[in-house]
Design an enzyme around this catalytic site. Structure first.
Site, PDB file in Angstrom:
ATOM      1  N   LYS A 280       0.847  -1.199   0.000  1.00 33.03           N
ATOM      2  CA  LYS A 280       0.000   0.000   0.000  1.00 33.03           C
ATOM      3  C   LYS A 280       0.883   1.250   0.000  1.00 33.03           C
ATOM      4  O   LYS A 280       1.611   1.501   0.957  1.00 33.03           O
ATOM      5  CB  LYS A 280      -0.921  -0.008   1.224  1.00 33.03           C
ATOM      6  N   ASP A 285      -2.878  10.033   4.023  1.00 39.33           N
ATOM      7  CA  ASP A 285      -4.279   9.640   4.179  1.00 39.33           C
ATOM      8  C   ASP A 285      -5.015  10.616   5.087  1.00 39.33           C
ATOM      9  O   ASP A 285      -4.957  10.505   6.307  1.00 39.33           O
ATOM     10  CB  ASP A 285      -4.347   8.213   4.752  1.00 39.33           C
ATOM     11  N   LYS A 292     -10.581  12.331   8.519  1.00 36.68           N
ATOM     12  CA  LYS A 292     -10.086  11.884   9.827  1.00 36.68           C
ATOM     13  C   LYS A 292     -10.089  13.052  10.812  1.00 36.68           C
ATOM     14  O   LYS A 292      -9.990  14.210  10.390  1.00 36.68           O
ATOM     15  CB  LYS A 292      -8.636  11.396   9.684  1.00 36.68           C
ATOM     16  N   ASP A 303       1.365   6.187   5.868  1.00 39.28           N
ATOM     17  CA  ASP A 303       0.404   5.244   5.292  1.00 39.28           C
ATOM     18  C   ASP A 303       0.926   4.575   4.013  1.00 39.28           C
ATOM     19  O   ASP A 303       0.222   3.798   3.388  1.00 39.28           O
ATOM     20  CB  ASP A 303      -0.936   5.958   5.047  1.00 39.28           C
ATOM     21  N   ASP A 362     -12.507   6.707   3.965  1.00 39.88           N
ATOM     22  CA  ASP A 362     -11.275   6.476   4.726  1.00 39.88           C
ATOM     23  C   ASP A 362     -10.834   5.007   4.661  1.00 39.88           C
ATOM     24  O   ASP A 362      -9.723   4.680   5.036  1.00 39.88           O
ATOM     25  CB  ASP A 362     -11.480   6.922   6.183  1.00 39.88           C
ATOM     26  N   GLU A 364      -9.688   3.430   2.249  1.00 34.75           N
ATOM     27  CA  GLU A 364      -9.175   3.580   0.890  1.00 34.75           C
ATOM     28  C   GLU A 364      -8.037   2.620   0.573  1.00 34.75           C
ATOM     29  O   GLU A 364      -7.798   2.302  -0.587  1.00 34.75           O
ATOM     30  CB  GLU A 364      -8.674   5.026   0.679  1.00 34.75           C
ATOM     31  N   ARG A 366      -7.712  -0.549   1.140  1.00 35.57           N
ATOM     32  CA  ARG A 366      -8.207  -1.792   0.543  1.00 35.57           C
ATOM     33  C   ARG A 366      -8.632  -1.562  -0.912  1.00 35.57           C
ATOM     34  O   ARG A 366      -8.628  -2.483  -1.714  1.00 35.57           O
ATOM     35  CB  ARG A 366      -9.355  -2.342   1.397  1.00 35.57           C
TER      36      ARG A 366
HETATM   37  N1  BES Z   1      -4.489   4.198   7.044  1.00 32.02           N
HETATM   38  C1  BES Z   1      -5.647   3.913   7.789  1.00 32.02           C
HETATM   39  C2  BES Z   1      -5.399   2.887   8.885  1.00 32.02           C
HETATM   40  C3  BES Z   1      -4.654   3.386  10.092  1.00 32.02           C
HETATM   41  C4  BES Z   1      -5.306   4.147  11.048  1.00 32.02           C
HETATM   42  C5  BES Z   1      -3.342   3.050  10.273  1.00 32.02           C
HETATM   43  C6  BES Z   1      -4.601   4.565  12.171  1.00 32.02           C
HETATM   44  C7  BES Z   1      -2.654   3.455  11.400  1.00 32.02           C
HETATM   45  C8  BES Z   1      -3.283   4.216  12.347  1.00 32.02           C
HETATM   46  C9  BES Z   1      -6.736   3.354   6.875  1.00 32.02           C
HETATM   47  O1  BES Z   1      -6.756   3.884   5.599  1.00 32.02           O
HETATM   48  C10 BES Z   1      -8.026   3.687   7.526  1.00 32.02           C
HETATM   49  O2  BES Z   1      -8.316   4.842   7.643  1.00 32.02           O
HETATM   50  N2  BES Z   1      -8.774   2.677   7.936  1.00 32.02           N
HETATM   51  C11 BES Z   1     -10.025   2.892   8.603  1.00 32.02           C
HETATM   52  C12 BES Z   1     -11.029   1.898   8.052  1.00 32.02           C
HETATM   53  C13 BES Z   1     -12.443   2.156   8.485  1.00 32.02           C
HETATM   54  C14 BES Z   1     -12.953   3.467   7.921  1.00 32.02           C
HETATM   55  C15 BES Z   1     -13.315   1.008   8.026  1.00 32.02           C
HETATM   56  C16 BES Z   1      -9.801   2.667  10.098  1.00 32.02           C
HETATM   57  O3  BES Z   1      -9.038   1.777  10.462  1.00 32.02           O
HETATM   58  O4  BES Z   1     -10.365   3.423  10.871  1.00 32.02           O
HETATM   59 ZN    ZN Z   2      -4.967   4.572   4.829  1.00 32.19          ZN
HETATM   60 MN    MN Z   3      -7.860   5.675   5.506  1.00 29.10          MN
END
Ligand code: BES
Ligand code: ZN
Ligand code: MN
Length: 513
Positions: A280, A285, A292, A303, A362, A364, A366
């Site tokens: 990734k 992000d 966020k 990220d 968010d 994104e 995946r």
């Molecule tokens: N990059 C983030 C995951 C992340 C969050 C990594 C905090 C490290 C610290 C990812 O893109 C994300 O935002 N995932 C969301 C998914 C949710 C919206 C289903 C998450 O984990 O909150």
């Molecule tokens: Zn992310």
């Molecule tokens: Mn995200």
């Protein structure tokens, strides 16, 4: 600024000079890139610091024994007075015959494995930096050089600092050289090359979002391709959109920073099936329209650490040139909120034809991986696919900064992952990818939706989503490295506030590099 199509030669890649001040471009490497082995003993070397060891049972390593005798048993005295305990992480200075000696605690002798050697070697470099000493030498204190790769890795990893934006004269001191004494194992140089690749990945992660852009990742891939004789292919926005990568294209709609789809092919293994790595490369992000919270949003520069892991692995492969076939795929973009940004409710179509209902922009990572995994499934006949991604906050809740969450479709491949995890000291924990979870990402109006049940099994739902884009029968394991890619405990190998380069050593072990 855009360049390159398909397998054609691409135009010269350079930093945008407005974004990147040339004056702060790295002049010298902030980490050691090589370590030498030397037949010298402690009294022959000119190094500024000479490291030897003592175990918890108070037994000394062979070279420590010699120095102890030459110094009228000063180590024995310090042990008898209770100052030297031999615990792991401990270190003491001695001065013998005009030499500066570091006596390192090595912990339990019966547990003195590759991981313990790596930590001890890291301590040697860290100590030298803190005392502003230019050169170090350490005893090869493993039996028959069985852990010498770890000596090389540890000396380099411990020498890592991220100094590129410190402009003051006295802001940085850089270790100049390291060698391992009484040793001629080629594993020292190999370990150093691996350590250097991990430092390369850490740099990609540590640079901020305005520098480590998709263009910069493409440039890093170019450097690796040149070093390793690899084929590099880069698709830009127009190209991958045209090709049908609607999920990556959808995420990239919200940013003006040019996105890239990067492919590196290293083919040195004859007609064996390629091992495919997907990382990734989300260079910042913000969450997109499902924005966020502001707190710690700066950390979302990390990220792209999944891409750093796979590019770092290719960097090591470029240096070591093993006889294998490896393909590395990096979908890369920012996730911002521009006027054209994709929105909750939108439906995107991935390269494998599946439609995705967006419930949260968010989620994104995946999406961009969906096209990476589809591309790998469509264009190669992989032995297996491994993907690395800072995919969910949920994995941090589950496993903290201690282990990566792993999920996949093939038990014997998972077994190999677990063995290499033990060998490398990079911890993983398997989470179940049961059918109950796979159902949670089915959409009412499209094939799938981009999140599962809110607040439940978030890391597994993400993996269940990814599984939809891996062709059946291709063994596949997903590594959620959101907890391990940065932010963990400071050790002799991992400095405070730095990307870790997590996973490179594990993958190289799996690939028998
Ligand atoms: N990059 C983030 C995951 C992340 C969050 C990594 C905090 C490290 C610290 C990812 O893109 C994300 O935002 N995932 C969301 C998914 C949710 C919206 C289903 C998450 O984990 O909150
Ligand atoms: Zn992310
Ligand atoms: Mn995200």
């Amino acid at each position: 600024m855009d360049y390159g199509t398909g397998s054609k030669m691409h135009k010269h890649l350079i930093f945008n000079p407005i974004l990147f001040n040339k004056n702060i471009k790295r002049i010298i490497m902030a980490n050691l890139s090589t370590v030498t082995s030397s037949p010298e003993s402690w009294n022959e070397t000119q190094a500024d610091l000479i490291a030897v060891g003592v175990f918890e049972d108070k037994s000394l390593t062979p070279m420590a024994n010699t120095i102890n005798e030459a110094s009228n048993f000063s180590f024995t005295e310090a042990i008898d007075l209770g100052d030297v305990k031999g615990k792991s992480g401990e270190s003491h200075f001695f001065y013998v015959d005009g030499k500066r000696i570091l006596l390192l605690g090595l912990g339990n002798k019966n547990k003195f494995d590759a991981n313990a050697v790596r930590l001890a070697a890291g301590k040697v470099s860290r100590t030298a930096i803190s005392k502003k000493l230019d050169s170090v030498a350490m005893e090869c204190f493993c039996n028959n050089c069985e852990h010498c790769q770890s000596c090389g890795e540890g000396l380099v990893l411990g020498s890592y600092q991220f100094l590129d934006y410190k402009t003051g004269r006295d802001d940085g001191f850089v270790l100049k050289s390291a060698k391992v004494l009484r040793c001629d194992s080629p594993d020292i140089a190999k370990g150093a090359a691996i350590g250097n690749a991990v430092c390369f990945a850490r740099d990609l992660g540590n640079h901020p979002g305005n520098i480590s852009t998709p263009t910069r990742l493409a440039e890093a891939a170019k450097e690796i391709a040149d070093e390793g004789g690899m084929k590099l292919t880069i698709f830009d926005r127009e190209e991958f959109t045209e090709m049908g990568m609607g999920a990556l294209a959808g995420v990239a709609l919200g940013t003006d920073e040019p996105p890239k789809f990067i492919i590196l092919e290293y083919m040195n293994g004859g007609d064996e099936k390629p091992k495919v790595l997907v990382g990734k490369g989300l260079t910042f992000d913000a969450g997109g329209i499902s924005i966020k919270p502001a707190g710690k949003m700066d950390e979302m520069k990390y990220d792209m650490c999944g891409s750093a892991t796979v590019l770092g692995t290719m960097k090591a492969i470029a240096a070591l040139k093993p006889k294998i076939n490896v393909v590395c795929i990096v979908p890369s973009t920012e996730n911002l909120l521009g006027g054209k940004a994709f929105k909750p409710g939108d439906i995107l179509t991935a390269l494998n034809g599946k439609t995705i209902e967006i419930l949260n922009t968010d989620a994104e990572g995946r999406l961009i991986l969906a096209d990476g995994l589809s591309y790998a499934s469509k264009h190669y006949d992989p032995e297996f696919i491994l993907d690395f991604a800072t995919l969910t906050g949920a994995v941090l809740v589950t496993l903290g900064h201690v282990a990566a969450g792993v999920m996949g479709t093939d038990e014997s491949l998972m077994e190999k992952v677990k063995i290499s995890s033990k060998n490398s000291g990079e911890k993983v924990w398997e989470l179940p990818l049961w059918p109950e979870f796979c159902k949670q990402i089915k959409s009412d109006i499209a094939d799938v939706k981009n999140m599962g049940t809110p607040g439940q099994a978030g890391s597994i739902a993400a993996a269940a989503f990814l599984k939809e884009f891996v062709k059946k029968d291709i063994p596949w394991i997903h590594f959620d490295i959101a907890g391990t890619a940065w932010g963990g405990k400071t050790t002799s190998l991992d400095p405070k506030g730095s990307a870790t380069g997590w996973g490179i050593r594990l993958v190289l072990d799996m690939f028998d590099v």
